[in-house]
Design an enzyme around this catalytic site. Structure first.
Site: not given
Ligand code: L34
Length: 283
Positions: A53, A97, A120
């Site tokens: 982020k 988060q 959020d």
């Molecule tokens: N307050 N908490 C708050 N806001 C959010 O919007 C989140 N979330 C969820 C968990 N807690 C939170 C996230 O940011 C889930 N989440 C999130 C954000 C980004 C990714 C996954 C979950 C992401 O970029 N995933 C990548 C892979 C990352 C890796 O390899 O670990 C993807 O390509 O899916």
């Protein structure tokens, strides 16, 4: 055979758009949106998400601050920090988060963030706005899901949509947004007894349960659109809730994991940060 909706490609386009917008804001207001992310503890997955982020903010020309707190921080101290950021005119977005450690009440944390800085979209006033179909900050993941659906250029109106999962962060708001687009929405969850029957009727499935391979090919109607919100680690590998290889043979469109909804969540967060900036600065 299906088309893969690339969150990677789509999120890049959005991030480019935001970057251009931020340049304009800088001209007009002589400042740029500033997102503050608070991470409590050192969960590696959470750390990787907040780092992503922060990087995305900086690349879009925005200001970003990551505040890390030890997981021994008291609820009181965390709430005090949020109140301080609420009053700081240099801060436009505040994100704590999730999850936070068990001794901290996440509802108190969510309620403490000023509505105008709630990037959020988790604050009850923003949730209510979405529920009522009024203007408000949309939670990033469901917002990203809707952007992905719209990118397919298929009409949502009148379609049968099945949302699997009823979390406040994904399932419930995703259902509301699909309803707003005139889908016929069903919400299924862990106590649903006729999951396969419901799934087979669905034109759109949003899977957000957090269980690998929960949606299998025998549950999917030919030509359905499949949005996979799952982030499960199986033997160190990141997989979604959908049996991707088999389901992609039946779906018209499907999102991969990784590279699907995750990157869209981050792109939507940037859009929300701009929205919060405008609510605060453009009066
Ligand atoms: N307050 N908490 C708050 N806001 C959010 O919007 C989140 N979330 C969820 C968990 N807690 C939170 C996230 O940011 C889930 N989440 C999130 C954000 C980004 C990714 C996954 C979950 C992401 O970029 N995933 C990548 C892979 C990352 C890796 O390899 O670990 C993807 O390509 O899916």
């Amino acid at each position: 055979m299906s088309n893969i909706i690339s969150g990677k490609v789509l999120s890049k386009e959005i991030r480019e758009e935001v970057k251009v917008q931020v340049e304009g804001l800088k001209e007009k207001f002589n400042k740029v949106p500033h997102l503050v992310v608070i991470l409590v503890g050192d969960d590696p997955a959470s750390l990787s998400y907040v780092t992503a982020k922060e990087r995305a903010c900086l690349r879009a020309g925005m200001k970003s601050t990551l505040i890390r707190k030890d997981d021994s921080i008291t609820e009181e101290a965390l709430l005090a920090l949020i109140h301080e950021l609420n009053e700081d005119p240099d801060v436009h977005g505040i994100l704590v988060q999730l999850p936070v450690p068990k001794h901290i009440d996440d509802n108190k944390v969510i309620n403490a963030i000023k509505k105008e800085k709630d990037v959020d979209g988790f604050h009850p006033l923003n949730v209510a706005a979405v529920h009522l179909g009024q203007e408000g900050i949309l939670p990033a993941t469901p917002k990203g899901i809707m952007t992905m659906l719209k990118s397919t250029n298929t009409e949502i109106k009148g379609k049968q949509a099945l949302v699997i999962g009823r979390s406040n962060i994904v399932g419930k708001p995703a259902a509301m947004l699909l309803l707003k687009e005139h889908a016929t929405v069903t919400i299924a969850h862990s106590r649903t007894t006729n999951m396969k029957e419901l799934a087979l009727k669905a034109d759109i499935i949003v899977a957000a349960v957090g269980r690998a391979n929960m949606v299998t090919a025998d549950m999917v109607k030919e030509g359905a659109i499949i949005i996979d919100v799952g982030v499960n680690r199986v033997d160190g590998k990141l997989v979604g809730d959908v049996d991707f290889d088999a389901v992609k043979e039946k779906a018209s469109f499907i999102t991969p994991v990784p590279g699907g909804v995750g990157p869209m969540t981050i792109a939507s967060l940037l859009q929300n940060t701009v929205e919060c900036f405008l609510m605060i600065e453009d009066k």
